[in-house]
Write a protein that holds these residues in place. Structure first.
Motif, mmCIF file in Angstrom:
data_model
loop_
_atom_site.group_PDB
_atom_site.id
_atom_site.type_symbol
_atom_site.label_atom_id
_atom_site.label_comp_id
_atom_site.label_asym_id
_atom_site.label_seq_id
_atom_site.Cartn_x
_atom_site.Cartn_y
_atom_site.Cartn_z
ATOM 1 N N PRO A 6 0.841 -1.206 0.000
ATOM 2 C CA PRO A 6 0.000 0.000 0.000
ATOM 3 C C PRO A 6 0.872 1.250 0.000
ATOM 4 C CG PRO A 6 -0.688 -1.536 1.719
ATOM 5 C CD PRO A 6 0.635 -2.015 1.216
ATOM 6 N N THR A 45 -3.355 4.422 -2.069
ATOM 7 C CA THR A 45 -4.451 4.721 -1.142
ATOM 8 C C THR A 45 -4.645 6.240 -1.109
ATOM 9 O OG1 THR A 45 -2.965 4.831 0.777
ATOM 10 C CG2 THR A 45 -3.957 2.693 0.255
ATOM 11 N N ASP A 80 -10.127 8.022 1.600
ATOM 12 C CA ASP A 80 -10.349 6.737 2.273
ATOM 13 C C ASP A 80 -9.516 6.635 3.552
ATOM 14 O OD1 ASP A 80 -12.044 5.842 0.205
ATOM 15 O OD2 ASP A 80 -10.308 5.212 -0.993
ATOM 16 N N ILE A 87 -6.230 0.662 2.929
ATOM 17 C CA ILE A 87 -6.312 -0.220 1.767
ATOM 18 C C ILE A 87 -7.438 -1.229 1.985
ATOM 19 C CG2 ILE A 87 -4.642 -1.919 2.625
ATOM 20 C CD1 ILE A 87 -3.620 -2.087 -0.307
ATOM 21 N N GLN A 138 -8.939 -3.632 -3.440
ATOM 22 C CA GLN A 138 -7.729 -3.075 -4.058
ATOM 23 C C GLN A 138 -6.616 -4.122 -4.121
ATOM 24 O OE1 GLN A 138 -7.741 0.380 -1.251
ATOM 25 N NE2 GLN A 138 -7.086 1.530 -3.060
#
Length: 396
Positions: A123, A146, A150, A154, A158
């Motif tokens: 990530p 990311t 959000d 992650i 994804q």
């Protein structure tokens, strides 16, 4: 002898980009009156009881090697600590390895897990060494972006989109450097369940576990299904203000840990005994200092995030670590331009978000591991800097 007469250095190393953190640190260190929000290092000194234990260790003549795994008393204390904190159990004789910080643990973990071409899902934005460690072990880092919208978390969706038959592992680093993001327990469990279905390893860098401000930290290995496929990395640098001691540790099931010890033995042999004695004392008496420092970081976190948002640099509230990761999009500058101009115009050092991979564009990393007074001055300087920008770039 001229360089022309010698063979080229490793292509892999030649193509490796230098750390974006180090570049700004070196420039800032050469200037006067700079307030540094750039380096992720506590401004606290290691508590005296811990330093005194190290001094007494030297006075007693403890200058020898330890077991390559590390001093058994320290490994036992680490195992007890993790059991008490998270209910996750390791055999200190075979499942705990004392390393030279988390950095060495990460390097060794990748060298043990990966064959050439194996992929590791990472990530991003992420700590600067994650992807190079994968690459140096012959693997292929697969970054997954990311977003601030959000909270820089992650999702399994994804991860699944990034998965290929060559995927070998998922690297998690929460609380996150540079975003301060944390992951809810339920979301981590979904990732663990996915790793089980796909038969993947998990590497979990939890160096900032104690610096969690909202909610409780979840140790990945403590989740159902995770223990047998997880390498937990942690250390003493952040929570106990012991960056320079370079003591970390890795915990994993015996087959993985014994392989890691093999690599560790050939490259490091063992962590310095003085640092190990200091770490042992930290686990014995350091808890009150940890609580005090976390309380102060929490104050600084609220001050800097409130100040950045007031300046028009949109910043989510980090839940852990000691970094704010505001957006500088509305200034019209790139992250590099913002960081360079802020440093040379107002003598405030930050790190451009691009140093941390995808998702870092239009962001800067501000470490609040510095005093409240310095944070206030840095915010005043940043406000002055922003006011000099074209009106369209300033906050409404």
């Amino acid at each position: 002898m001229s360089n022309e007469a010698t063979p080229p250095l490793s292509r892999l190393v030649r193509e490796l980009a230098p750390s974006g953190i180090r570049k700004f640190f070196d420039v800032a260190a050469s200037m006067q009156d700079v307030i540094s929000l750039g380096v992720g290092e506590p401004d606290f000194v290691t508590p005296w009881a811990i330093r005194e234990a190290a001094i007494n260790s030297l006075k007693s003549g403890h200058t020898n090697y330890t077991s390559t795994y590390g001093d058994l008393r320290l490994r036992t204390a680490i195992a007890k600590h993790l059991d008490a904190m998270y209910g996750v159990r390791y055999d200190p004789k075979e499942e705990v390895l004392v390393t030279i910080g988390v950095s060495e643990g990460m390097d060794v973990a990748m060298r043990v897990l990966l064959d050439p071409g194996d992929e590791v899902i990472v990530p991003e934005p992420c700590y600067v060494s994650y992807k190079p460690c994968v690459a140096l072990a012959g693997g292929v880092p697969v970054g997954v972006e990311t977003l601030a919208s959000d909270q820089f978390r992650i999702s399994v969706e994804q991860i699944d989109a990034a998965w290929t038959p060559r995927t070998k592992a998922i690297l998690l680093g929460y609380p996150s450097n540079p975003t301060g993001a944390t992951m809810p327990r339920e979301a981590l469990q979904e990732i663990v369940d996915y790793a089980v279905r796909k038969n993947l390893y998990l590497i979990s860098d939890e160096i900032y576990d104690r610096l969690t401000y909202d909610g409780q930290h979840t140790c990945v290995a403590a989740l159902p299904g995770a223990w047998e496929r997880t390498i937990t990395l942690n250390g003493f640098s952040k929570a106990y203000a012991m960056t320079g001691w370079r003591i970390g540790y890795a915990c994993a099931p015996e087959p993985i840990l014994s392989a890691m010890n093999k690599v560790h033995n050939y490259s490091i042999l063992c962590a310095p005994i003085t640092g190990q004695m200091a770490a042992l004392e930290a686990l014995k008496v350091g808890e009150s200092s940890v609580v005090d420092m976390v309380g102060q970081y929490n104050q600084r976190r609220r001050l800097i995030v409130e100040g950045l948002n007031r300046l028009g640099l949109d910043c989510h509230m980090p839940q852990g670590a000691f970094y704010a990761f505001p957006s500088i999009a509305r200034t019209g500058l790139t992250a590099e331009e913002f960081a360079e101009r802020l440093l040379f115009d107002e003598k405030v050092a930050v790190v451009p978000g691009t140093a941390f991979g995808r998702g870092g564009e239009k962001h800067i990393r501000c470490s609040y591991a510095t005093s409240l007074e310095k944070i206030e001055i840095a915010l005043q300087r940043m406000e002055r800097f922003i006011k000099k920008l074209p009106a369209s770039a300033q906050a409404a």
